[in-house]
Design a protein around this motif. Structure first.
Motif, PDB file in Angstrom:
ATOM      1  N   ASN A 184       0.891  -1.098  -0.208  1.00 50.89           N
ATOM      2  CA  ASN A 184       0.088  -0.174   0.073  1.00 50.89           C
ATOM      3  C   ASN A 184       0.783   1.078  -0.024  1.00 50.89           C
ATOM      4  OD1 ASN A 184       0.683  -0.936   2.384  1.00 50.89           O
ATOM      5  ND2 ASN A 184      -0.948  -0.435   3.626  1.00 50.89           N
ATOM      6  N   PHE A 185       1.276   1.519  -1.105  1.00 50.82           N
ATOM      7  CA  PHE A 185       2.426   2.751  -1.326  1.00 50.82           C
ATOM      8  C   PHE A 185       1.746   4.084  -1.391  1.00 50.82           C
ATOM      9  CE2 PHE A 185       3.989  -1.544  -3.268  1.00 50.82           C
ATOM     10  CZ  PHE A 185       5.172  -1.342  -2.458  1.00 50.82           C
ATOM     11  N   THR A 186       2.006   5.065  -0.858  1.00 49.44           N
ATOM     12  CA  THR A 186       1.772   6.331  -0.656  1.00 49.44           C
ATOM     13  C   THR A 186       2.285   7.237  -1.687  1.00 49.44           C
ATOM     14  OG1 THR A 186       2.642   7.036   1.121  1.00 49.44           O
ATOM     15  CG2 THR A 186       0.286   5.931   1.285  1.00 49.44           C
ATOM     16  N   SER A 187       3.982   7.023  -1.788  1.00 49.43           N
ATOM     17  CA  SER A 187       4.714   7.773  -2.693  1.00 49.43           C
ATOM     18  C   SER A 187       4.491   7.289  -4.164  1.00 49.43           C
ATOM     19  CB  SER A 187       5.973   7.578  -2.309  1.00 49.43           C
ATOM     20  OG  SER A 187       6.316   6.308  -2.028  1.00 49.43           O
ATOM     21  N   ASN A 188       5.271   7.968  -4.984  1.00 47.48           N
ATOM     22  CA  ASN A 188       5.302   7.734  -6.499  1.00 47.48           C
ATOM     23  C   ASN A 188       6.721   8.190  -7.205  1.00 47.48           C
ATOM     24  OD1 ASN A 188       4.392   7.143  -9.004  1.00 47.48           O
ATOM     25  ND2 ASN A 188       2.706   8.442  -9.117  1.00 47.48           N
ATOM     26  N   PHE A 189       7.732   7.174  -7.061  1.00 47.46           N
ATOM     27  CA  PHE A 189       8.870   7.539  -7.724  1.00 47.46           C
ATOM     28  C   PHE A 189       8.806   7.420  -9.142  1.00 47.46           C
ATOM     29  CE2 PHE A 189       9.618   6.237  -3.236  1.00 47.46           C
ATOM     30  CZ  PHE A 189      10.673   7.090  -2.773  1.00 47.46           C
ATOM     31  N   ASP A 190       9.439   8.424  -9.797  1.00 47.97           N
ATOM     32  CA  ASP A 190       9.539   8.208 -11.291  1.00 47.97           C
ATOM     33  C   ASP A 190      10.188   6.971 -11.920  1.00 47.97           C
ATOM     34  OD1 ASP A 190       8.188  10.708 -11.359  1.00 47.97           O
ATOM     35  OD2 ASP A 190       9.986  11.750 -11.420  1.00 47.97           O
ATOM     36  N   VAL A 191      11.042   6.367 -11.102  1.00 44.01           N
ATOM     37  CA  VAL A 191      11.940   5.296 -11.721  1.00 44.01           C
ATOM     38  C   VAL A 191      11.096   3.946 -11.283  1.00 44.01           C
ATOM     39  CG1 VAL A 191      13.969   6.581 -11.514  1.00 44.01           C
ATOM     40  CG2 VAL A 191      13.178   5.488  -9.241  1.00 44.01           C
ATOM     41  N   LEU A 192       9.939   4.149 -10.555  1.00 45.71           N
ATOM     42  CA  LEU A 192       9.149   2.882 -10.169  1.00 45.71           C
ATOM     43  C   LEU A 192       7.893   2.870 -11.165  1.00 45.71           C
ATOM     44  CD1 LEU A 192       9.797   2.596  -6.467  1.00 45.71           C
ATOM     45  CD2 LEU A 192      10.955   1.360  -8.214  1.00 45.71           C
TER      46      LEU A 192
END
Length: 327
Positions: A184-192
């Protein structure tokens, strides 16, 4: 200091140490033997498990054997990798750089094994999977069915599963230690790359010791719970309370198990996944404070790293997982 290594076709590891901004000293070249690779794997297990005792359990070998491998590797390299003793386990500066390099080396070995398996049309290698904690009781997350599907295939794949918080899983994805993760991820990394799988229903719970335990269902409302002593999970970035403006948590914890402990104490209320709380509800220790304006759906995503083509092992497992999830 600078440190790097390179593995060439002859199985050579070049290690060079030099002061930053100065000419790098002449490299020390090592030709790996099978025993060197075993010692390298033991060293990685020591670091990953925070010491010799943890590596002993993870590898199922004796502690003297762990110590012997580390001593042999240090003698081969010519410097100390870690400090151990009454003060605990700690990597030296050079040890930290060696650790970063051997991860690259061992990933290359795993990639080679997988590639050779693909040429033989046989699944071979390691599957490094990260999972959010406390998902085993969630029937909407068909990880067991996915494993069953995968194990029906003819393969020589060793699964390696890391259970952790979403921020830890993202960190391990970013440094290449995991092939994929579900959480349940709340961040959003561009490389993922994030692919939604399903929603996990979370409800506010109170314990049998809480005054809210005996209120009528009709009384449950945002106004009624707004002033409660909320405990929240740090990695959710307070999205648990985003629909209750002005409400601040009285306690912040790192995972849902710690959250459940505080809620069960009677002094706190907070969100738990319904599948996780079900056992305590059945025994009368917890009560859901369910209301359309309070209930939350927490999205779970399958995450992989961009720019790194997945191996056949990873592609096949993802296909099995998506088939099991019907997505």
């Amino acid at each position: 200091m600078r440190f790097w290594n390179a593995l060439n076709a002859g199985g050579m590891l070049h290690i060079r140490l030099g002061a930053a901004g100065k000419n790098v000293q002449k490299g020390v070249t090592m030709r790996f033997s099978d025993m060197d690779l075993k010692s390298i794997r033991v060293f990685r297990a020591v670091v990953d498990n925070h010491g010799f005792a943890g590596a002993q359990i993870a590898l199922n070998i004796s502690q003297p054997a762990v110590s012997a491998h580390i001593k042999a590797l240090e003698e081969r390299l010519g410097f100390t990798l870690c400090q151990r003793g009454k003060s605990g386990f700690q990597l030296t500066e050079k040890g930290e750089r060696v650790y970063d390099s051997i991860k690259t080396l061992l990933h290359a070995v795993e990639h080679c094994e997988t590639a050779i398996g693909e040429l033989r049309h046989h699944l071979t290698g390691v599957l490094r999977l990260g999972l959010a904690a406390n998902t085993i009781t969630d029937r909407n997350f068909s990880i067991r069915e996915a494993m069953e599907r995968f194990n029906l295939r003819d393969h020589d794949v060793s699964p390696n599963i890391l259970i952790g918080t979403p921020d830890l899983l993202e960190k391990e994805l970013l440094n290449g230690s995991l092939h994929l993760a579900v959480g349940n991820f709340t961040s959003n990394f561009d490389v993922l790359r994030y692919r939604k799988l399903y929603d996990e229903k979370n409800t506010i719970y109170c314990s049998a010791h809480s005054p809210l335990f005996t209120i009528d269902d009709a009384e449950i409302s945002p106004t009624k719970v707004r002033n409660g002593n909320f405990v929240t999970r740090a990695y959710l970035n307070q999205i648990e309370l985003s629909h209750l403006p002005g409400t601040r948590p009285c306690a912040v914890v790192s995972n849902m198990e710690a959250q459940a402990i505080l809620i069960l104490s009677g002094n706190y209320i907070g969100y738990l996944a319904d599948h996780y709380a079900a056992g305590w509800v059945e025994t009368g220790e917890l009560r859901p404070l369910s209301h359309p304006e309070l209930d939350r759906l927490i999205p779970f995503h399958l995450v992989t790293r961009k720019g790194m083509p997945p191996s056949q092992v990873v592609e096949v497992f993802i296909a099995d997982l998506c088939a099991a999830m019907r997505v």
